[in-house]
Design a protein around this motif. Structure first.
Motif, PDB file in Angstrom:
ATOM      1  N   LEU A  13       0.819  -1.213   0.000  1.00  0.00           N
ATOM      2  CA  LEU A  13       0.000   0.000   0.000  1.00  0.00           C
ATOM      3  C   LEU A  13       0.855   1.265   0.000  1.00  0.00           C
ATOM      4  O   LEU A  13       0.492   2.260  -0.628  1.00  0.00           O
ATOM      5  CB  LEU A  13      -0.950   0.001   1.203  1.00  0.00           C
ATOM      6  N   ARG A  16       1.961   2.112  -3.578  1.00  0.00           N
ATOM      7  CA  ARG A  16       0.912   2.491  -4.544  1.00  0.00           C
ATOM      8  C   ARG A  16       0.613   3.983  -4.428  1.00  0.00           C
ATOM      9  O   ARG A  16       0.622   4.542  -3.362  1.00  0.00           O
ATOM     10  CB  ARG A  16      -0.361   1.698  -4.298  1.00  0.00           C
ATOM     11  N   ARG A  18      -2.320   5.030  -5.733  1.00  0.00           N
ATOM     12  CA  ARG A  18      -3.784   5.083  -5.818  1.00  0.00           C
ATOM     13  C   ARG A  18      -4.362   3.914  -5.042  1.00  0.00           C
ATOM     14  O   ARG A  18      -3.664   2.989  -4.667  1.00  0.00           O
ATOM     15  CB  ARG A  18      -4.240   5.072  -7.260  1.00  0.00           C
ATOM     16  N   ARG A  19      -5.652   3.997  -4.830  1.00  0.00           N
ATOM     17  CA  ARG A  19      -6.324   2.954  -4.069  1.00  0.00           C
ATOM     18  C   ARG A  19      -6.411   1.664  -4.873  1.00  0.00           C
ATOM     19  O   ARG A  19      -6.302   1.666  -6.092  1.00  0.00           O
ATOM     20  CB  ARG A  19      -7.726   3.414  -3.682  1.00  0.00           C
ATOM     21  N   THR A 116     -10.408   3.272   1.401  1.00  0.00           N
ATOM     22  CA  THR A 116     -10.258   4.728   1.457  1.00  0.00           C
ATOM     23  C   THR A 116      -8.820   5.219   1.370  1.00  0.00           C
ATOM     24  O   THR A 116      -8.590   6.392   1.107  1.00  0.00           O
ATOM     25  CB  THR A 116     -10.856   5.280   2.766  1.00  0.00           C
ATOM     26  N   GLY A 117      -7.870   4.334   1.632  1.00  0.00           N
ATOM     27  CA  GLY A 117      -6.473   4.758   1.672  1.00  0.00           C
ATOM     28  C   GLY A 117      -6.104   5.409   2.992  1.00  0.00           C
ATOM     29  O   GLY A 117      -5.011   5.937   3.135  1.00  0.00           O
ATOM     30  N   ARG A 118      -7.004   5.359   3.973  1.00  0.00           N
ATOM     31  CA  ARG A 118      -6.761   5.966   5.283  1.00  0.00           C
ATOM     32  C   ARG A 118      -7.015   4.962   6.398  1.00  0.00           C
ATOM     33  O   ARG A 118      -7.907   4.136   6.299  1.00  0.00           O
ATOM     34  CB  ARG A 118      -7.708   7.145   5.516  1.00  0.00           C
ATOM     35  N   ARG A 132     -14.627   7.705  -1.249  1.00  0.00           N
ATOM     36  CA  ARG A 132     -14.650   6.861  -2.450  1.00  0.00           C
ATOM     37  C   ARG A 132     -16.113   6.631  -2.844  1.00  0.00           C
ATOM     38  O   ARG A 132     -16.732   5.649  -2.435  1.00  0.00           O
ATOM     39  CB  ARG A 132     -13.946   5.536  -2.163  1.00  0.00           C
TER      40      ARG A 132
END
Length: 160
Positions: A13, A16, A18-19, A116-118, A132
């Motif tokens: 992660l 990356r 992006r998600r 969400t990436g969070r 998202r």
């Protein structure tokens, strides 16, 4: 000890920009849920489910690692265990009894991060669709229920 070729989900992660695609999030969610279901049926809890403890193989399979905090359901470990962001609010001050709800909360936290990436923060509103918009409502509802304040409201990890 077995060598597992791959990298941690955490490392993947971080690299990356992006998600993850929704299909990949769903695949990882199903794999992790199936693993937790097997572990709970064997009467164990992991207590440290997080991206750093999941290896992603070249076949895109998740392999859980690091079970030093695992405990038998019928003999719970009363030491506090876990990683901030992946530990439910009821574990802040105490460790009492069955940790299955802890594993379910951690599953919800991992899914929230993948979507969400969070890392989920209890002090902020749960806003999957804000972060998202195209996440299906059923998936939002599942993640929300896994992150419920009341551990009795969390669904099980059983796969059929």
């Amino acid at each position: 000890m077995e060598f597992i070729a791959g990298e941690s989900l955490h490392q993947m992660l971080l690299k990356r920009r992006r998600r993850l695609p929704l299909t990949r999030v769903l695949s990882y969610g199903v794999q992790l849920s199936a693993f937790l279901s097997r572990m709970h049926r064997a009467r164990w809890t992991w207590r440290d489910c997080k991206p750093k403890n999941l290896i992603v193989t070249k076949n895109d399979e998740l392999v859980p690692i690091d079970f030093e905090g695992a405990a038998r359901i019928d003999r719970p470990d009363h030491l506090l265990w876990g990683t901030p962001g992946f530990v439910p609010p009821e574990r802040k001050d105490q460790a009492d009894g069955n940790a299955i709800p802890d594993d379910l909360y951690a599953l919800g936290s991992v899914l929230y991060l993948l979507l969400t990436g969070r890392v989920f923060d209890r002090t902020e509103p749960l806003a999957i669709r804000k972060l998202r918009p195209r996440v299906p409502g059923e998936l939002c509802l599942l993640v929300t229920s896994l992150l419920a304040d009341d551990p009795r409201q969390r669904p099980t990890a059983h796969c059929h």
